[in-house]
Structures are given as structure tokens and as C-alpha cells.
Design a protein around this motif. Structure first.
Motif, PDB file in Angstrom:
ATOM      1  N   ILE A   3       1.206  -1.072   0.197  1.00 38.34           N
ATOM      2  CA  ILE A   3       0.041  -0.196   0.204  1.00 38.34           C
ATOM      3  C   ILE A   3       0.565   1.215   0.136  1.00 38.34           C
ATOM      4  CG2 ILE A   3      -2.466   0.792   0.726  1.00 38.34           C
ATOM      5  CD1 ILE A   3      -2.679  -1.548   2.418  1.00 38.34           C
ATOM      6  N   THR A   4       0.603   2.316  -0.630  1.00 40.59           N
ATOM      7  CA  THR A   4       1.550   3.165  -1.073  1.00 40.59           C
ATOM      8  C   THR A   4       0.309   4.582  -0.439  1.00 40.59           C
ATOM      9  OG1 THR A   4       1.209   3.933  -3.490  1.00 40.59           O
ATOM     10  CG2 THR A   4       2.880   2.872  -2.480  1.00 40.59           C
ATOM     11  N   ASN A 142       9.699   1.661 -10.264  1.00 41.57           N
ATOM     12  CA  ASN A 142      10.417   1.069 -10.036  1.00 41.57           C
ATOM     13  C   ASN A 142      11.830   1.199  -9.156  1.00 41.57           C
ATOM     14  OD1 ASN A 142      10.220   0.466 -12.949  1.00 41.57           O
ATOM     15  ND2 ASN A 142      10.447   2.201 -13.372  1.00 41.57           N
ATOM     16  N   MET A 143      11.738   2.455  -8.458  1.00 42.23           N
ATOM     17  CA  MET A 143      12.689   2.495  -6.722  1.00 42.23           C
ATOM     18  C   MET A 143      12.263   1.834  -6.250  1.00 42.23           C
ATOM     19  SD  MET A 143      13.056   6.399  -7.475  1.00 42.23           S
ATOM     20  CE  MET A 143      14.451   6.932  -6.397  1.00 42.23           C
ATOM     21  N   MET A 144      11.473   1.461  -5.392  1.00 39.21           N
ATOM     22  CA  MET A 144      11.012   0.543  -4.810  1.00 39.21           C
ATOM     23  C   MET A 144      11.019  -0.617  -5.544  1.00 39.21           C
ATOM     24  SD  MET A 144       7.535   2.777  -3.758  1.00 39.21           S
ATOM     25  CE  MET A 144       5.681   1.300  -2.842  1.00 39.21           C
ATOM     26  N   GLY A 145      11.498  -1.165  -6.597  1.00 38.58           N
ATOM     27  CA  GLY A 145      11.069  -2.506  -7.038  1.00 38.58           C
ATOM     28  C   GLY A 145      10.224  -3.068  -6.672  1.00 38.58           C
ATOM     29  N   VAL A 146       8.777  -2.695  -6.789  1.00 36.92           N
ATOM     30  CA  VAL A 146       7.774  -3.565  -7.057  1.00 36.92           C
ATOM     31  C   VAL A 146       7.156  -3.520  -8.055  1.00 36.92           C
ATOM     32  CG1 VAL A 146       7.241  -3.156  -4.433  1.00 36.92           C
ATOM     33  CG2 VAL A 146       6.511  -1.277  -6.320  1.00 36.92           C
ATOM     34  N   ASP A 147       6.276  -4.579  -8.898  1.00 39.34           N
ATOM     35  CA  ASP A 147       5.139  -4.780  -9.127  1.00 39.34           C
ATOM     36  C   ASP A 147       3.973  -3.192  -9.619  1.00 39.34           C
ATOM     37  OD1 ASP A 147       3.226  -4.759 -12.012  1.00 39.34           O
ATOM     38  OD2 ASP A 147       3.461  -6.861 -11.955  1.00 39.34           O
ATOM     39  N   PRO A 148       3.542  -2.913 -10.070  1.00 42.36           N
ATOM     40  CA  PRO A 148       2.607  -1.197  -9.984  1.00 42.36           C
ATOM     41  C   PRO A 148       1.294  -2.357  -9.776  1.00 42.36           C
ATOM     42  CG  PRO A 148       4.002  -0.449 -10.933  1.00 42.36           C
ATOM     43  CD  PRO A 148       4.307  -1.861 -11.104  1.00 42.36           C
ATOM     44  N   LYS A 149       0.889  -3.070 -10.110  1.00 43.31           N
ATOM     45  CA  LYS A 149       0.378  -3.858 -10.368  1.00 43.31           C
ATOM     46  C   LYS A 149      -0.401  -4.750  -9.208  1.00 43.31           C
ATOM     47  CE  LYS A 149      -1.602  -2.548 -13.970  1.00 43.31           C
ATOM     48  NZ  LYS A 149      -3.025  -1.291 -14.513  1.00 43.31           N
ATOM     49  N   ASP A 150       0.614  -5.403  -7.911  1.00 45.72           N
ATOM     50  CA  ASP A 150       0.492  -5.439  -6.880  1.00 45.72           C
ATOM     51  C   ASP A 150       0.220  -4.401  -5.550  1.00 45.72           C
ATOM     52  OD1 ASP A 150       0.597  -8.177  -7.561  1.00 45.72           O
ATOM     53  OD2 ASP A 150       3.282  -7.137  -7.639  1.00 45.72           O
ATOM     54  N   ALA A 165      -3.027   7.430 -10.841  1.00 42.64           N
ATOM     55  CA  ALA A 165      -2.778   5.873 -10.248  1.00 42.64           C
ATOM     56  C   ALA A 165      -3.730   4.688 -10.609  1.00 42.64           C
ATOM     57  CB  ALA A 165      -2.597   6.301  -8.881  1.00 42.64           C
ATOM     58  N   LYS A 166      -4.836   5.397 -11.042  1.00 40.35           N
ATOM     59  CA  LYS A 166      -6.439   4.465 -11.572  1.00 40.35           C
ATOM     60  C   LYS A 166      -5.273   3.291 -12.966  1.00 40.35           C
ATOM     61  CE  LYS A 166      -8.866   6.593 -14.291  1.00 40.35           C
ATOM     62  NZ  LYS A 166     -10.144   7.565 -13.978  1.00 40.35           N
ATOM     63  N   ASN A 167      -4.785   3.898 -14.107  1.00 37.07           N
ATOM     64  CA  ASN A 167      -4.396   4.029 -15.099  1.00 37.07           C
ATOM     65  C   ASN A 167      -2.862   3.124 -14.412  1.00 37.07           C
ATOM     66  OD1 ASN A 167      -6.590   4.776 -16.451  1.00 37.07           O
ATOM     67  ND2 ASN A 167      -5.717   6.529 -16.310  1.00 37.07           N
ATOM     68  N   ILE A 168      -2.138   2.472 -13.098  1.00 40.50           N
ATOM     69  CA  ILE A 168      -1.463   2.207 -13.280  1.00 40.50           C
ATOM     70  C   ILE A 168      -0.774   1.254 -11.970  1.00 40.50           C
ATOM     71  CG2 ILE A 168       1.660   3.043 -12.069  1.00 40.50           C
ATOM     72  CD1 ILE A 168       0.826   5.056 -13.648  1.00 40.50           C
ATOM     73  N   VAL A 169      -2.104   1.258 -11.023  1.00 39.54           N
ATOM     74  CA  VAL A 169      -1.800   0.803  -9.702  1.00 39.54           C
ATOM     75  C   VAL A 169      -3.190  -0.501  -9.953  1.00 39.54           C
ATOM     76  CG1 VAL A 169      -0.820   2.282  -8.595  1.00 39.54           C
ATOM     77  CG2 VAL A 169      -3.261   1.939  -8.356  1.00 39.54           C
ATOM     78  N   LYS A 170      -2.486  -1.448  -8.869  1.00 38.94           N
ATOM     79  CA  LYS A 170      -4.041  -2.044  -8.521  1.00 38.94           C
ATOM     80  C   LYS A 170      -5.274  -2.163  -8.608  1.00 38.94           C
ATOM     81  CE  LYS A 170      -4.324  -5.108  -5.260  1.00 38.94           C
ATOM     82  NZ  LYS A 170      -4.174  -6.988  -5.155  1.00 38.94           N
ATOM     83  N   THR A 171      -5.655  -0.873  -7.383  1.00 40.57           N
ATOM     84  CA  THR A 171      -6.139  -0.505  -6.777  1.00 40.57           C
ATOM     85  C   THR A 171      -6.229   0.868  -6.227  1.00 40.57           C
ATOM     86  OG1 THR A 171      -7.042  -2.733  -6.054  1.00 40.57           O
ATOM     87  CG2 THR A 171      -8.453  -0.624  -4.740  1.00 40.57           C
TER      88      THR A 171
END
Length: 196
Positions: A3-4, A142-150, A165-171
């Protein structure tokens, strides 16, 4: 789970802080917030934006002392009453991060004492972009090393964060601090932990 969060306005009450400071020095808070939004189009240090906007509205009444006072007041913005408790609950079930339109030296002051609640703290100074630019999010993840879809991204602002963000992340989740509407909306950070 990841969660960001947006920080200023979502987790800490920067609007209260800025408005109080502007009222104290007899400046117009509305003019300041309008200037701040306009200045986020190209990257420069956020402390420079704070001073620039104050200079624009105060004109010849501006002084460096007033500018430095604004930077310090902003960086000491207090957490909303639900913030720390909500983050502590979420910390048990998720990795937490911040993506903020500020700079490292300011965010360090703001998060003093609670920085250990976050796995990642990314600022515009790190990415070179201000939200709502999609690069602010893409570079941060990218800096966090995570897949935005997660990722679940949380903000009190559709216009700064959620629309992009709605077009980049899961929720995306709106924290209802200012009366905006969004498909998934909570009244406070604690409610997010209850949804999971």
C-alpha cells in the motif's frame, strides 16, 4: 500486500498548517494553494515552490524569514488523528510506502518518530517528477522494486494522485478528507485495515 500513500493532505494535515500560517502573516491561503498547484508542472525543489508562491502573493512584503518560516511550518504538519493508529494496523498485514510531491529534508522532519512505519519513502526529489505526472508513480515503483499491479494507492486527492494512479496500480482508495468522490472511499486510514 503493498500500500502506498500520498502524505500531505492524506496522512498529515498540511492544509490546516498552511492556512494557519497564511492567516497569521495576513496572506491569502486560497491564492497560495492555487499557485502551488500551478507550480507543480515542472520539477524544482518543493521548498523553492513554497517560497516562490509566498513571494508571489506577498510581493514586496515577502522576506526570507517568512519563506523559511513557511517551509518549517509545512514540514511540521501534524498527522490526522487516525493516521498513526491506521498505519500501525496496516503495517501488520502490508508493506507501506509514501510517494510525495516534496523533498527529502522536509519529509524527514514531517515523519520524525513514525518513519519506521514505512518500507519506502519516495519524494519528487527522488523521481524528478511531481504527481499527477504518471512518471512520478512509474519511477517511484521502479525505485521500490515492486510491480505497480500489486499496489493499492491511497490519497485524499483525485486530482493529484488517484486519476493518474488508477491506470497504473491494482486499486486506488480515496480517504475522504475534503469531500471528493471516488469509487472506493473510506473516512479514515483505520477503515482501510478493516477492508483487507
Amino acid at each position: 500486500m503493498i500500500i502506498t500513500f500520498d502524505l500531505y493532505g492524506t496522512l498529515v494535515d498540511w492544509e490546516y498548517t498552511i492556512t494557519s500560517y497564511m492567516n497569521f502573516i495576513k496572506a491569502n491561503p486560497k491564492e497560495f494553494f492555487e499557485c502551488e498547484i500551478n507550480e507543480l508542472k515542472q520539477f524544482r525543489k518543493y521548498s523553492e515552490i513554497l517560497k516562490l508562491c509566498l513571494k508571489k502573493i506577498l510581493k514586496e512584503k515577502y522576506s526570507e524569514e517568512l519563506g523559511e518560516g513557511l517551509i518549517y511550518a509545512f514540514s511540521k504538519s501534524p498527522p490526522f488523528p487516525d493516521t498513526v493508529l491506521g498505519l500501525r494496523k496496516l503495517r501488520k498485514i502490508a508493506k507501506l510506502g509514501i510517494i510525495s510531491n516534496t523533498e527529502r529534508k522536509l519529509i524527514k522532519i514531517t515523519l520524525y518518530g513514525i518513519e519506521d512505519l514505512f518500507d519506502w519513502i519516495i519524494t519528487a526529489e527522488d523521481t524528478g517528477y511531481y504527481k499527477p505526472d504518471e512518471n512520478a508513480f512509474i519511477k517511484a515503483y521502479n525505485m521500490m522494486g515492486v510491480d505497480p499491479k500489486d499496489v493499492i494507492h491511497v490519497s485524499a486527492y483525485p486530482q493529484y494522485d488517484l486519476e493518474t494512479a488508477k491506470n497504473i496500480v491494482k486499486t486506488t482508495i480515496l480517504v475522504n478528507r475534503y469531500g471528493y468522490d471516488w469509487p472506493i472511499k473510506v473516512n479514515n486510514i483505520i477503515e482501510i485495515s478493516e477492508m483487507m
